[in-house]
Design an enzyme around this catalytic site. Structure first.
Site, PDB file in Angstrom:
ATOM      1  CG  ASP A   1      40.128  17.937 -16.227  1.00 36.18           C
ATOM      2  OD1 ASP A   1      40.949  17.574 -16.826  1.00 36.18           O
ATOM      3  OD2 ASP A   1      38.674  18.531 -16.634  1.00 36.18           O
ATOM      4  CG  HIS A  34      40.423  33.026 -20.905  1.00 34.92           C
ATOM      5  ND1 HIS A  34      39.769  32.301 -21.404  1.00 34.92           N
ATOM      6  CD2 HIS A  34      41.651  32.650 -20.394  1.00 34.92           C
ATOM      7  CE1 HIS A  34      40.498  30.957 -20.560  1.00 34.92           C
ATOM      8  NE2 HIS A  34      41.180  31.425 -19.888  1.00 34.92           N
ATOM      9  CD  GLU A  52      36.820  29.340 -21.057  1.00 39.98           C
ATOM     10  OE1 GLU A  52      37.252  29.498 -20.527  1.00 39.98           O
ATOM     11  OE2 GLU A  52      36.249  27.838 -21.134  1.00 39.98           O
ATOM     12  CG  HIS A  95      38.922  20.102 -18.839  1.00 40.05           C
ATOM     13  ND1 HIS A  95      39.266  20.883 -18.232  1.00 40.05           N
ATOM     14  CD2 HIS A  95      38.684  20.542 -20.292  1.00 40.05           C
ATOM     15  CE1 HIS A  95      39.767  22.013 -18.461  1.00 40.05           C
ATOM     16  NE2 HIS A  95      39.306  22.384 -20.186  1.00 40.05           N
ATOM     17  CG  ASP A 155      35.228  29.380 -16.609  1.00 37.45           C
ATOM     18  OD1 ASP A 155      34.491  28.564 -16.837  1.00 37.45           O
ATOM     19  OD2 ASP A 155      36.253  27.871 -17.837  1.00 37.45           O
ATOM     20  CG  ASP A 159      44.417  32.104 -17.673  1.00 38.23           C
ATOM     21  OD1 ASP A 159      44.292  32.255 -17.206  1.00 38.23           O
ATOM     22  OD2 ASP A 159      44.192  31.193 -18.947  1.00 38.23           O
ATOM     23  CD  GLU A 195      39.206  31.983 -17.427  1.00 36.15           C
ATOM     24  OE1 GLU A 195      40.618  31.823 -17.102  1.00 36.15           O
ATOM     25  OE2 GLU A 195      39.279  30.971 -18.021  1.00 36.15           O
ATOM     26  CG  ASP A 198      42.692  30.077 -14.608  1.00 35.66           C
ATOM     27  OD1 ASP A 198      42.668  30.911 -15.176  1.00 35.66           O
ATOM     28  OD2 ASP A 198      43.436  29.111 -14.855  1.00 35.66           O
ATOM     29  CG  ASP A 224      38.965  27.921 -14.891  1.00 33.51           C
ATOM     30  OD1 ASP A 224      40.300  27.030 -14.583  1.00 33.51           O
ATOM     31  OD2 ASP A 224      38.603  28.562 -16.453  1.00 33.51           O
TER      32      ASP A 224
END
Length: 435
Positions: A103, A270, A231, A100, A295, A306, A267, A308, A338
């Site tokens: 980031d 998700h 996404e 991003h 992802d 989430d 993802e 991750d 991710d």
């Protein structure tokens, strides 16, 4: 000066190795179905998780030890992070990365300063890519963290917020283009609503489509050849996100004449939040010719957010690779981790161990998926199950050669259909032979 002086480049040592800092199954040059593992996966590391995630959770602060990071929002600190990140990529053998905009570069006191900061860090990233031969899989703009986006970015009720988001997207596309990025992702974390009492849904969806069309036009104007992705995610941080799952995204893209310009970045976590399996979401996207990138992570089904987590379930990675192989492999995109370490796994070494485990899990999944395809029993069963559509009335229906009246006449002359067993348990047993 190295950030990870006690960790050497990760090598393949084979299944019998007990070295935690070695690949047991991921052999980058090993060919599966005529293609090297490295090229099947196109592994990418997520800058936000590797360099910016302090491992906080909703009930506690950050725990990650990142001695290279002084905690400031300075450009000097941003530059240091980039150097550390490329050391990590080189030692893990991961060929790609994703980011991003916020980031990699700090948000400034003004939009102009933010643009300058991003342009400055792009220079550092470009130098790192040239030195290491690493590549940018995709970039994106963070249109969800800053308070200005609390009520949406493209879907904000405030037109000035839309304009600010558009400017940020432009700068992020420029950065991605400058770095030779192979794609660009739109994730609408705030593109949704908390209540319909204050929401004009139709207008918000029109505005979201407008931003995407503007991005498509700009992409063409600068000659950016990378793939655009959307996404899906059903909720979090919004109560309801407009890009809730693969089917909803495809419907939106078709409705607004955007499907020719976009594919989906799916993802796993998700999919879990949408109450789908990952294979379902991938299959929906692939069936529409719209599966672009993945992802790679997983979620905890006992927790409602989430999480991750790194993918370590070989059954899951096998199902993913069956879909990827079934569509002929990645034409764009790849497998982006991710994923973040657990809050308890706070040492720098854990960053390596987590990615090693994920890469090995996908290597095992690839080999299992290829073996299932070579064995052929699952594929033959599915083909045989639909054999009535390959000729006779089935073929005529598929070719549009039958009317309702003609089908009525056919059914009146035909005995009541008898169904064969679906053999689900047998097929599950066959699948498990390869895990």
């Amino acid at each position: 000066m190295q950030a990870f002086p006690n960790i050497s480049a990760i090598r393949y040592e084979g299944p019998k190795s007990k070295n935690p800092f070695a690949f047991k199954h991921y052999n980058p040059s090993q060919k599966v179905e005529g293609r090297a593992m490295r090229d099947h996966f196109r592994f990418a590391a997520a800058y936000w998780h590797c360099m910016r995630n302090g491992l906080a959770d909703p009930f506690g602060g950050p725990t990650a030890l990142m001695p290279w990071d002084d905690g400031s929002n300075s450009l000097a600190n941003a530059r240091r992070r980039v150097e550390v990140f490329f050391e990590f990529l080189e030692k893990t053998g991961i060929d790609y990365y994703c980011f991003h905009d916020r980031d990699v570069a700090p948000e400034g006191a003004s939009l102009a300063e933010s643009h300058r900061n991003l342009a400055e860090i792009v220079k550092v990233l470009k130098a790192g890519q040239k030195r290491s031969k690493k590549k940018l899989l995709w970039g994106t703009a963070c249109l969800f963290a800053h308070p200005r986006y609390a009520q949406g970015a493209a879907t904000s009720p405030n037109a000035d917020v839309f304009a600010y988001a558009a400017a940020q997207v432009k700068a992020a596309i420029d950065a991605t283009h400058e770095l030779g990025g192979e794609g660009y992702v739109f994730w609408g974390g705030r593109e949704g609503y908390a209540t319909l009492l204050n929401t004009d849904m139709k207008r918000e969806l029109d505005h979201l489509a407008r931003l995407l069309h503007l991005a498509v036009d700009y992409k063409k104007s600068i000659g950016f050849k990378g793939q655009f992705y959307i996404e899906p995610k059903p909720r979090e941080p919004s109560t309801h996100q407009y890009d809730s799952d693969a089917a909803a995204c495809l419907n939106f893209l078709r409705e607004y004449d955007l499907l020719p310009h976009f594919k989906l970045n799916i993802e796993t976590n998700h999919a879990t939040l949408a109450l789908h399996t990952m294979r379902h979401e991938l299959t929906v996207a692939a069936a529409a010719g719209a599966l672009g990138s993945i992802d790679a992570n997983r979620g905890d089904e006992l927790i409602g957010w989430d999480t991750d987590q790194f993918p370590t379930d070989v059954h899951l990675t096998t199902e993913i690779m069956l879909v990827v192989l079934g569509m002929g492999g990645f034409k764009t995109g790849g497998l982006n981790f991710d994923a973040k370490r657990r809050r308890e796994s706070h040492e720098p070494a854990d960053l390596f161990l987590a990615h090693i485990g994920g890469m090995d899990a996908f290597a095992r999944g690839l080999k299992a998926a290829a073996a299932i395809r070579s064995d052929g029993r699952l594929g033959r069963f599915v083909r045989d199950r639909y054999a009535s559509w390959d000729g006779g009335v089935g073929s005529k229906i598929e070719r549009g050669k039958m009317t309702l009246a003609a089908l009525n006449d056919y059914a009146l002359k035909t005995e009541d259909p008898k169904l064969a067993s679906g053999r689900q348990e047998l097929l599950e047993n066959i699948f498990n032979e390869f895990i």
